[in-house]
Write a protein that holds these residues in place. Structure first.
Motif, mmCIF file in Angstrom:
data_model
loop_
_atom_site.group_PDB
_atom_site.id
_atom_site.type_symbol
_atom_site.label_atom_id
_atom_site.label_comp_id
_atom_site.label_asym_id
_atom_site.label_seq_id
_atom_site.Cartn_x
_atom_site.Cartn_y
_atom_site.Cartn_z
ATOM 1 N N ALA A 1 -40.050 22.122 -70.394
ATOM 2 C CA ALA A 1 -40.095 22.329 -71.471
ATOM 3 C C ALA A 1 -41.676 21.472 -72.171
ATOM 4 C CB ALA A 1 -38.829 20.949 -72.034
ATOM 5 N N ASN A 2 -41.958 20.490 -71.346
ATOM 6 C CA ASN A 2 -43.607 20.215 -71.713
ATOM 7 C C ASN A 2 -44.040 19.495 -70.846
ATOM 8 O OD1 ASN A 2 -45.555 19.209 -73.117
ATOM 9 N ND2 ASN A 2 -44.059 17.192 -73.296
ATOM 10 N N HIS A 3 -44.067 20.995 -69.705
ATOM 11 C CA HIS A 3 -45.187 20.710 -68.101
ATOM 12 C C HIS A 3 -43.910 19.436 -67.668
ATOM 13 C CE1 HIS A 3 -48.002 23.012 -69.446
ATOM 14 N NE2 HIS A 3 -47.983 22.773 -71.188
ATOM 15 N N ARG B 1 -50.981 18.625 -62.163
ATOM 16 C CA ARG B 1 -50.937 19.622 -62.786
ATOM 17 C C ARG B 1 -52.077 20.162 -63.766
ATOM 18 N NH1 ARG B 1 -44.584 21.321 -64.491
ATOM 19 N NH2 ARG B 1 -43.386 19.681 -63.807
ATOM 20 N N ASP C 1 -47.184 26.313 -63.894
ATOM 21 C CA ASP C 1 -48.395 25.268 -63.644
ATOM 22 C C ASP C 1 -48.599 24.731 -61.868
ATOM 23 O OD1 ASP C 1 -48.130 23.832 -66.527
ATOM 24 O OD2 ASP C 1 -47.500 22.790 -65.908
ATOM 25 N N LEU C 2 -49.551 25.741 -62.025
ATOM 26 C CA LEU C 2 -51.061 25.242 -60.962
ATOM 27 C C LEU C 2 -50.718 24.123 -60.501
ATOM 28 C CD1 LEU C 2 -52.191 27.515 -58.575
ATOM 29 C CD2 LEU C 2 -54.573 26.745 -59.879
ATOM 30 N N ALA D 1 -53.288 23.602 -63.483
ATOM 31 C CA ALA D 1 -53.656 24.225 -64.989
ATOM 32 C C ALA D 1 -52.246 25.759 -65.722
ATOM 33 C CB ALA D 1 -54.990 25.427 -64.286
ATOM 34 N N ARG D 2 -52.735 25.888 -66.373
ATOM 35 C CA ARG D 2 -51.321 26.772 -66.837
ATOM 36 C C ARG D 2 -51.990 27.894 -66.593
ATOM 37 N NH1 ARG D 2 -51.269 24.153 -73.140
ATOM 38 N NH2 ARG D 2 -53.223 23.888 -72.427
#
Lengths: 190, 195
Positions: free
Chosen positions: A96-98, A58, A166-167, A60-61
């Motif tokens: 919830a948390n990536h 993961r 997420d990218l 980037a956001r």
């Protein structure tokens, strides 16, 4: 000879590009919007030989509504020993948390647009994923929203799901021969 | 399948499959998350026939600040540079009137060394050039003063010096009697450091 003026989608949206649609203009986020950048880096050296096909990094956001103007991917190519390691670039939901589910792992690269990492190349290899640096890439990709990219890749979306994503980068075809690898993503977006 | 996280989630670029146990994640600097990108372009045209460009001549390209974060530097050229002509890209102090010296003698090629401008170039991205001194993993997203710390031997800042600098190009390997009418376009994508 009659000279005809045609109008881009900043002026005309009714399907007839010879006429201006009253009040039509480009969406605010593609017509003078501030350009932003997200930079993600990941050094997989410590992961070593544990890295496997199907693993996900993961990077980037982002949000499903973001428009990707340019997406650059760099790697030092130290996926040692592989014969034809690849990098797929796509989206996963934040959850919830990536830890959210996959949207599609092969959106900017993958089927028909693989990024081939030369395992013998210690120098950085730099790819502009939104141009023809990558097979299947095209200037047509630039400026689309993330969810539109997903829809193009076959994800069943007809409108913005308004989600946080997420990218992600997924190394592929590396099983049993990976010892290191630095990844850098720079996403220019609005 | 294992999920690993970049420094956008961890605050460190060393891969880990573990986020904070309390369900929160570290937010990295806004500079690398959603900072507005800024743009500058400069054009150098028709360098004078009466004073040919020689090796070591300097082109002052952009005024910058030591806290600025370079993202892309695109160099475009057309004839008539000689085939062997190169350009180093570095940083000089602004001085009183853009006449300051290099921030350090070794900073002449801080951002890129030996960029080939001897042939027609279309937007060569010197930060991504495999021959560039910049390392995308180490340097992309850093301020100029931090890059100076990484790349300039003998230079060390403990904090942002908050100085006005110029991004400069230094011509090398022109050869012969120098060059007249050279031209070059440089585009800079950058952002401001956000703390």
């Amino acid at each position: 000879m009659t000279v005809i003026t045609y109008y881009s989608d900043h002026y005309s949206r009714d399907g007839d590009m010879r006429t201006i649609d009253e009040g039509s203009h480009g969406a605010d986020d593609i017509n003078g919007a501030p350009l932003r950048v997200a930079i993600g880096k990941c050094d997989l050296t410590a992961v070593g030989a544990s890295l496997s096909d199907g693993d996900v990094v993961r990077m980037a956001r982002i949000r499903s509504r973001n428009r990707v103007v340019e997406l650059r991917f760099s790697t030092d190519g130290q996926f040692d020993g592989g014969t034809s390691p690849l990098a797929y670039i796509g989206f996963h939901k934040k959850g919830a948390n990536h830890d959210g589910a996959i949207v599609d792992a092969e959106i900017f690269s993958g089927s028909g647009g693989d990024i081939t990492i030369d395992p013998t190349n210690g120098a950085y290899q730099d790819f502009n994923v939104t141009t023809d640096d990558v097979a299947g890439g095209s200037i047509e990709l630039a400026g689309k929203r993330c969810w539109e990219h997903a829809a193009d890749a076959g994800v069943a979306l007809t409108q913005d799901p308004k989600e946080e994503w997420d990218l992600t980068v997924s190394p592929t075809d590396i099983a049993g021969n990976t010892t290191s690898g630095k990844l850098v993503v720079a996403m220019f977006y609005t | 399948m294992t999920t690993y996280f970049s420094d956008q989630y961890l605050g460190s670029a060393t891969a880990s499959s573990q986020l904070a146990q309390d369900g929160t994640t570290l937010k990295i600097s806004a500079t690398r998350q959603y900072a507005p990108v800024r743009y500058m372009k400069c054009v150098v045209r028709n360098l004078p026939a009466t004073d040919p460009v020689q090796d070591g001549d300097v082109l002052r390209l952009f005024p910058m600040k030591s806290g600025d974060v370079p993202l892309r530097i695109l160099v475009s050229t057309k004839a008539p540079w000689t085939a062997a002509t190169d350009m180093d890209i570095g940083i000089a102090l602004k001085g009183i009137a853009h006449d300051g010296p290099l921030v350090h003698a070794n900073a002449v090629d801080m951002l890129a060394g030996v960029v080939d401008i001897g042939s027609t170039l279309e937007e060569e991205s010197v930060l991504a050039n495999p021959g560039a001194l910049m390392d995308p993993f180490d340097d992309l997203g850093k301020s100029l003063w931090e890059i100076a710390n990484d790349r300039v031997t003998g230079l060390s800042y403990s904090t942002n010096p908050h100085q006005e600098w110029d991004l400069i190009g230094t011509i090398t390997d022109v050869g012969g009697a120098g060059i007249i009418n050279g031209n070059i376009d440089v585009q800079l994508w950058y952002t401001k450091a956000v703390s």
